[in-house]
Design a protein around this motif. Structure first.
Motif, PDB file in Angstrom:
ATOM      1  N   PHE A   1       0.848  -1.192   0.000  1.00  0.00           N
ATOM      2  CA  PHE A   1       0.000   0.000   0.000  1.00  0.00           C
ATOM      3  C   PHE A   1       0.886   1.245   0.000  1.00  0.00           C
ATOM      4  N   HIS A   2       1.144   1.764  -1.191  1.00  0.00           N
ATOM      5  CA  HIS A   2       1.944   2.975  -1.364  1.00  0.00           C
ATOM      6  C   HIS A   2       0.979   4.163  -1.388  1.00  0.00           C
ATOM      7  N   LEU A   3       0.961   4.924  -0.305  1.00  0.00           N
ATOM      8  CA  LEU A   3      -0.030   5.993  -0.149  1.00  0.00           C
ATOM      9  C   LEU A   3       0.621   7.360  -0.334  1.00  0.00           C
ATOM     10  N   PRO A   4       0.152   8.165  -1.310  1.00  0.00           N
ATOM     11  CA  PRO A   4       0.685   9.528  -1.453  1.00  0.00           C
ATOM     12  C   PRO A   4       0.455  10.342  -0.180  1.00  0.00           C
ATOM     13  N   ILE A   5       1.467  11.067   0.249  1.00  0.00           N
ATOM     14  CA  ILE A   5       1.348  11.845   1.484  1.00  0.00           C
ATOM     15  C   ILE A   5       0.223  12.870   1.377  1.00  0.00           C
ATOM     16  N   SER A   6       0.031  13.450   0.202  1.00  0.00           N
ATOM     17  CA  SER A   6      -1.027  14.452   0.047  1.00  0.00           C
ATOM     18  C   SER A   6      -2.409  13.849   0.269  1.00  0.00           C
ATOM     19  N   SER A   7      -2.619  12.614  -0.190  1.00  0.00           N
ATOM     20  CA  SER A   7      -3.908  11.945   0.044  1.00  0.00           C
ATOM     21  C   SER A   7      -4.118  11.703   1.528  1.00  0.00           C
ATOM     22  N   LEU A   8      -3.046  11.317   2.211  1.00  0.00           N
ATOM     23  CA  LEU A   8      -3.131  11.092   3.646  1.00  0.00           C
ATOM     24  C   LEU A   8      -3.449  12.379   4.399  1.00  0.00           C
ATOM     25  N   THR A   9      -2.677  13.421   4.145  1.00  0.00           N
ATOM     26  CA  THR A   9      -2.849  14.644   4.930  1.00  0.00           C
ATOM     27  C   THR A   9      -4.187  15.320   4.648  1.00  0.00           C
ATOM     28  N   ASP A  10      -4.691  15.213   3.421  1.00  0.00           N
ATOM     29  CA  ASP A  10      -6.039  15.730   3.138  1.00  0.00           C
ATOM     30  C   ASP A  10      -7.069  15.036   4.020  1.00  0.00           C
ATOM     31  N   PHE A  11      -6.967  13.720   4.111  1.00  0.00           N
ATOM     32  CA  PHE A  11      -7.900  12.955   4.947  1.00  0.00           C
ATOM     33  C   PHE A  11      -7.752  13.319   6.419  1.00  0.00           C
ATOM     34  N   LEU A  12      -6.522  13.370   6.900  1.00  0.00           N
ATOM     35  CA  LEU A  12      -6.304  13.684   8.317  1.00  0.00           C
ATOM     36  C   LEU A  12      -6.877  15.048   8.683  1.00  0.00           C
ATOM     37  N   ALA A  13      -6.557  16.065   7.888  1.00  0.00           N
ATOM     38  CA  ALA A  13      -6.986  17.415   8.209  1.00  0.00           C
ATOM     39  C   ALA A  13      -8.502  17.562   8.157  1.00  0.00           C
ATOM     40  N   LYS A  14      -9.142  16.869   7.241  1.00  0.00           N
ATOM     41  CA  LYS A  14     -10.590  16.991   7.079  1.00  0.00           C
ATOM     42  C   LYS A  14     -11.367  16.181   8.115  1.00  0.00           C
ATOM     43  N   GLU A  15     -10.821  15.012   8.514  1.00  0.00           N
ATOM     44  CA  GLU A  15     -11.633  14.091   9.305  1.00  0.00           C
ATOM     45  C   GLU A  15     -11.089  13.751  10.693  1.00  0.00           C
ATOM     46  N   LEU A  16      -9.788  13.837  10.911  1.00  0.00           N
ATOM     47  CA  LEU A  16      -9.250  13.404  12.200  1.00  0.00           C
ATOM     48  C   LEU A  16      -8.652  14.558  12.995  1.00  0.00           C
ATOM     49  N   SER A  17      -7.552  15.106  12.528  1.00  0.00           N
ATOM     50  CA  SER A  17      -6.861  16.141  13.293  1.00  0.00           C
ATOM     51  C   SER A  17      -5.851  16.852  12.402  1.00  0.00           C
ATOM     52  N   ARG A  18      -5.636  18.137  12.683  1.00  0.00           N
ATOM     53  CA  ARG A  18      -4.581  18.877  11.996  1.00  0.00           C
ATOM     54  C   ARG A  18      -3.245  18.751  12.733  1.00  0.00           C
ATOM     55  N   HIS A  19      -3.244  18.077  13.854  1.00  0.00           N
ATOM     56  CA  HIS A  19      -2.034  17.936  14.667  1.00  0.00           C
ATOM     57  C   HIS A  19      -1.378  16.586  14.353  1.00  0.00           C
ATOM     58  N   TYR A  20      -0.558  16.569  13.310  1.00  0.00           N
ATOM     59  CA  TYR A  20       0.076  15.323  12.900  1.00  0.00           C
ATOM     60  C   TYR A  20       1.536  15.566  12.533  1.00  0.00           C
ATOM     61  N   VAL A  21       2.299  14.492  12.610  1.00  0.00           N
ATOM     62  CA  VAL A  21       3.714  14.502  12.228  1.00  0.00           C
ATOM     63  C   VAL A  21       3.931  13.341  11.271  1.00  0.00           C
ATOM     64  N   VAL A  22       4.541  13.614  10.121  1.00  0.00           N
ATOM     65  CA  VAL A  22       4.887  12.565   9.166  1.00  0.00           C
ATOM     66  C   VAL A  22       6.392  12.324   9.243  1.00  0.00           C
ATOM     67  N   ARG A  23       6.770  11.098   9.601  1.00  0.00           N
ATOM     68  CA  ARG A  23       8.185  10.744   9.752  1.00  0.00           C
ATOM     69  C   ARG A  23       8.656   9.897   8.577  1.00  0.00           C
ATOM     70  N   ASN A  24       9.634  10.429   7.875  1.00  0.00           N
ATOM     71  CA  ASN A  24      10.247   9.704   6.769  1.00  0.00           C
ATOM     72  C   ASN A  24      11.763   9.753   6.934  1.00  0.00           C
ATOM     73  N   ASP A  25      12.197   9.610   8.199  1.00  0.00           N
ATOM     74  CA  ASP A  25      13.599   9.875   8.544  1.00  0.00           C
ATOM     75  C   ASP A  25      14.318   8.663   9.113  1.00  0.00           C
ATOM     76  N   TYR A  26      13.786   7.462   8.910  1.00  0.00           N
ATOM     77  CA  TYR A  26      14.407   6.313   9.569  1.00  0.00           C
ATOM     78  C   TYR A  26      14.909   5.248   8.600  1.00  0.00           C
ATOM     79  N   GLY A  27      15.062   5.620   7.324  1.00  0.00           N
ATOM     80  CA  GLY A  27      15.821   4.803   6.398  1.00  0.00           C
ATOM     81  C   GLY A  27      15.095   3.670   5.714  1.00  0.00           C
ATOM     82  N   LEU A  28      13.778   3.563   5.878  1.00  0.00           N
ATOM     83  CA  LEU A  28      13.016   2.504   5.226  1.00  0.00           C
ATOM     84  C   LEU A  28      12.103   3.111   4.163  1.00  0.00           C
ATOM     85  N   TYR A  29      11.637   2.268   3.250  1.00  0.00           N
ATOM     86  CA  TYR A  29      10.800   2.755   2.144  1.00  0.00           C
ATOM     87  C   TYR A  29       9.332   2.854   2.563  1.00  0.00           C
ATOM     88  N   GLU A  30       9.128   3.555   3.624  1.00  0.00           N
ATOM     89  CA  GLU A  30       7.804   3.743   4.210  1.00  0.00           C
ATOM     90  C   GLU A  30       7.840   5.041   4.987  1.00  0.00           C
TER      91      GLU A  30
END
Length: 210
Positions: free
Chosen positions: A171-200
């Protein structure tokens, strides 16, 4: 929604049957990378003077709890949840001191209580034979339910789109699709971590700013 997501559950049970209680038994190809994921998931937790509760949603063989024991992680009261009775039974045999809940949250959301934090490691990284749209619908519906059960925040990982090539079963999910969903339905307080060396990437979603 349909129950096509059950193919994902059956896939993990097949892995357990083939490889037993190991990282491959929960379909992580590399043990060191699996440990990195546990560390990142626990990065969601904010310090507290009092003990906090943690639900390991999709706990599998409770390898996150094993990691917590090995690294002396304290201040958290652990509970596990899995839709697979095979994994729930295995975890309960290994760690009878922990509460385990065997439940399909889409069918029985009322059976899941509230926790300070909920982590979902590997729950959404594979889609197997599901279409992207079906997997995205499943992903969103589970998160809607789970976020309501968290008093402070949740964490989950998905596969990145920033890769050399994509696998059709992941499941390769575009970050923009994720953040649109989060901001509209869950919370605007989120952190996206892509700093730990894996393809996720892993996302922390908090109930409020802190």
């Amino acid at each position: 929604m349909t129950d096509t997501y059950h193919t994902i559950i059956r896939h993990y049970e097949d892995c357990l049957g083939k490889f037993g209680d190991s990282h491959r038994g929960v379909d992580w190809p590399n043990e060191a990378d699996a440990a990195t994921r546990y560390q990142v998931m626990l990065g969601l937790i904010k310090p507290s003077a009092t003990e906090q509760t943690l639900l390991d949603f999709g706990c599998g063989a409770s390898h996150l709890y094993q990691y917590m024991l090995e690294h002396n992680v304290t201040g958290l009261r652990y509970a596990g949840l899995d839709a697979s009775s095979a994994f729930c039974d295995l975890s309960a045999r290994k760690y009878p001191q922990n509460p385990y809940l065997c439940v399909d949250v889409l069918c029985e959301p009322e059976r899941v209580g509230e926790f300070d934090y909920i982590v979902m490691n590997g729950v959404f990284t594979e889609k197997r034979g599901l279409s992207f749209d079906d997997m995205f619908d499943y992903f969103k519906e589970v998160l809607r339910i789970v976020f309501r059960k968290a008093r402070r925040g949740i964490a989950f990982n998905v596969m990145s789109k920033q890769v050399d090539w994509e696998r059709a079963d992941l499941f390769h999910l575009p970050i923009s699709s994720l953040t649109d969903f989060l901001a509209k339905e869950l919370s605007r307080h989120y952190v996206v971590r892509n700093d730990y060396g894996l393809y996720e990437y892993t996302t922390y979603v908090h109930k409020e700013h802190s």
